[in-house]
Design an enzyme around this catalytic site. Structure first.
Site, short mmCIF file in Angstrom:
data_model
loop_
_atom_site.label_atom_id
_atom_site.label_comp_id
_atom_site.label_asym_id
_atom_site.label_seq_id
_atom_site.Cartn_x
_atom_site.Cartn_y
_atom_site.Cartn_z
N TYR A 33 0.82 -1.21 0.00
CA TYR A 33 0.00 0.00 0.00
C TYR A 33 0.85 1.25 0.00
CZ TYR A 33 0.83 0.81 5.03
OH TYR A 33 1.40 1.08 6.24
N ARG A 52 8.12 4.23 -4.55
CA ARG A 52 8.17 3.26 -3.45
C ARG A 52 7.15 2.13 -3.68
NH1 ARG A 52 7.37 5.34 2.58
NH2 ARG A 52 5.25 5.59 1.79
N ARG A 100 -7.76 -20.39 -1.75
CA ARG A 100 -6.69 -20.25 -0.77
C ARG A 100 -5.59 -21.30 -0.96
NH1 ARG A 100 -4.92 -21.45 4.31
NH2 ARG A 100 -4.22 -19.65 5.53
N LYS A 149 6.54 -1.79 2.01
CA LYS A 149 5.33 -1.24 2.63
C LYS A 149 4.17 -2.19 2.41
CE LYS A 149 3.01 3.23 3.24
NZ LYS A 149 3.16 3.37 4.70
N GLU A 182 11.83 2.69 14.43
CA GLU A 182 10.95 3.75 13.90
C GLU A 182 9.63 3.71 14.67
OE1 GLU A 182 9.81 2.96 9.79
OE2 GLU A 182 9.98 0.81 10.15
N1 PLP Z 1 7.47 3.94 9.12
C1 PLP Z 1 6.34 3.22 9.14
C2 PLP Z 1 6.35 1.88 9.81
C3 PLP Z 1 5.17 3.71 8.54
O1 PLP Z 1 4.05 2.97 8.55
C4 PLP Z 1 5.19 4.99 7.93
C5 PLP Z 1 3.99 5.55 7.30
O2 PLP Z 1 2.94 5.01 7.32
C6 PLP Z 1 6.38 5.72 7.94
C7 PLP Z 1 7.52 5.16 8.54
C8 PLP Z 1 6.48 7.07 7.31
O3 PLP Z 1 6.51 6.94 5.91
P1 PLP Z 1 6.01 8.12 4.97
O4 PLP Z 1 6.79 9.32 5.36
O5 PLP Z 1 6.33 7.66 3.61
O6 PLP Z 1 4.54 8.28 5.22
#
Ligand code: PLP
Length: 285
Positions: A33, A52, A100, A149, A182
């Site tokens: 996503y 990305r 599945r 992501k 993070e």
């Molecule tokens: N880290 C994680 C785990 C995230 O889910 C997100 C955003 O959803 C970010 C960092 C920040 O990413 P961005 O600046 O691209 O929104």
């Protein structure tokens, strides 16, 4: 006004929009996503978000559901149909629908594409930024490919809920060595007592935040002192400032970590200035 969602070629009322129970996203979180900010009806940093998305798809050997151009049109149409001026657009691509089975569906299976958009309450976000947010630290229990992501976000969900239960807004994930990786849905930053901005480098153990990358450009442009390195929870407790970044809130000051005030407990000047300047460096399209 009713919300409209795009699903596989159709714009549908949100309540009627859905995917099959055989969808790989539902069955296996086999899905990626993106979240892109919308300001004044324009997409913010679309180019980096789309790059990305392509990277996430490539890493998981997933096909593009539609061309880059078509997706750009769909995102704008979804924004328009939902009358979003300031908000976010959300794009999800799954490996598609199949009975599945763990292994990939046959070549040529159509990926699922869902696009939604919603307005943000800017006054609420600004009020939050003026006050700063509270963060708690929790162990980072995620898998090893957090630079993709993907919607495999269960550890992030649990971390966020822990934060919520403790009256905090964000959880900072901490690796086995005591270093902050993070936020559960944001990039983590501190400003040291010496005024040096610090955030963790991209080494596969954090998501390459788009806001992070734009902010790094801004920081370089402004000649601010900066170190790309991991920092510990103790360092964060002793920092002059802390903040998080993400597409939906740009730069958000952190005023408390694990019940301790950061600096003097008020949003920091550096974070405030970067928040103010962020959109001057961002790309609108
Ligand atoms: N880290 C994680 C785990 C995230 O889910 C997100 C955003 O959803 C970010 C960092 C920040 O990413 P961005 O600046 O691209 O929104």
């Amino acid at each position: 006004m009713s919300r409209i969602a795009y699903v596989n070629g159709r714009y549908l009322p949100h309540a009627e929009a859905g995917v099959s129970i055989d969808d790989r996203g539902f069955q296996f979180a086999d899905s990626v996503y993106e979240v892109c900010e919308v300001i004044g009806g324009k997409l913010v940093d679309e180019r980096r978000h789309m790059a990305r998305l392509q990277r996430s798809l490539d890493r998981l050997h997933m096909a593009r559901p539609v061309s880059v151009k078509a997706l750009a049109v769909i995102m704008r149409e979804t924004i328009r149909r939902n009358r979003v001026t300031d908000g976010i657009v959300y794009v999800q691509v799954s490996r598609g629908q199949m009975r599945r089975d763990f292994t990939f569906p046959p070549e040529g299976t159509q990926p699922t594409l869902v696009v939604t958009a919603r307005s943000n309450d800017l006054a609420k976000i600004e009020a939050r930024a003026a006050k700063g947010i509270v963060v708690v630290t929790v162990p980072d229990e995620r898998w090893r490919h957090v630079d993709i992501k993907s919607v495999s976000l269960l550890p992030n969900v649990l971390a966020k809920q822990t934060a919520r239960d403790k009256g905090a807004h964000e959880a900072w994930l901490v690796d086995a060595k005591g270093y902050v990786t993070e936020g559960a849905s944001s990039t983590a930053w501190i400003v040291t007592r010496d005024g040096i901005l610090v955030t963790r480098p991209l080494a596969g153990d954090i998501l390459p935040g788009v806001t992070r990358s734009v902010l790094l450009d801004l920081i370089a442009e402004q000649g601010l002192r900066f170190e790309e390195r991991a920092f510990t929870v103790e360092e964060a407790h002793a920092a002059r400032e802390a903040f998080v970044t993400s597409a939906s809130q740009s730069v958000m000051p952190v005023t408390e970590i694990d019940g301790r005030p950061v600096g003097n407990g008020a949003p920091g000047l550096t974070a405030g200035a970067l928040r103010r300047d962020y959109h001057s460096r961002a790309e609108f399209s």
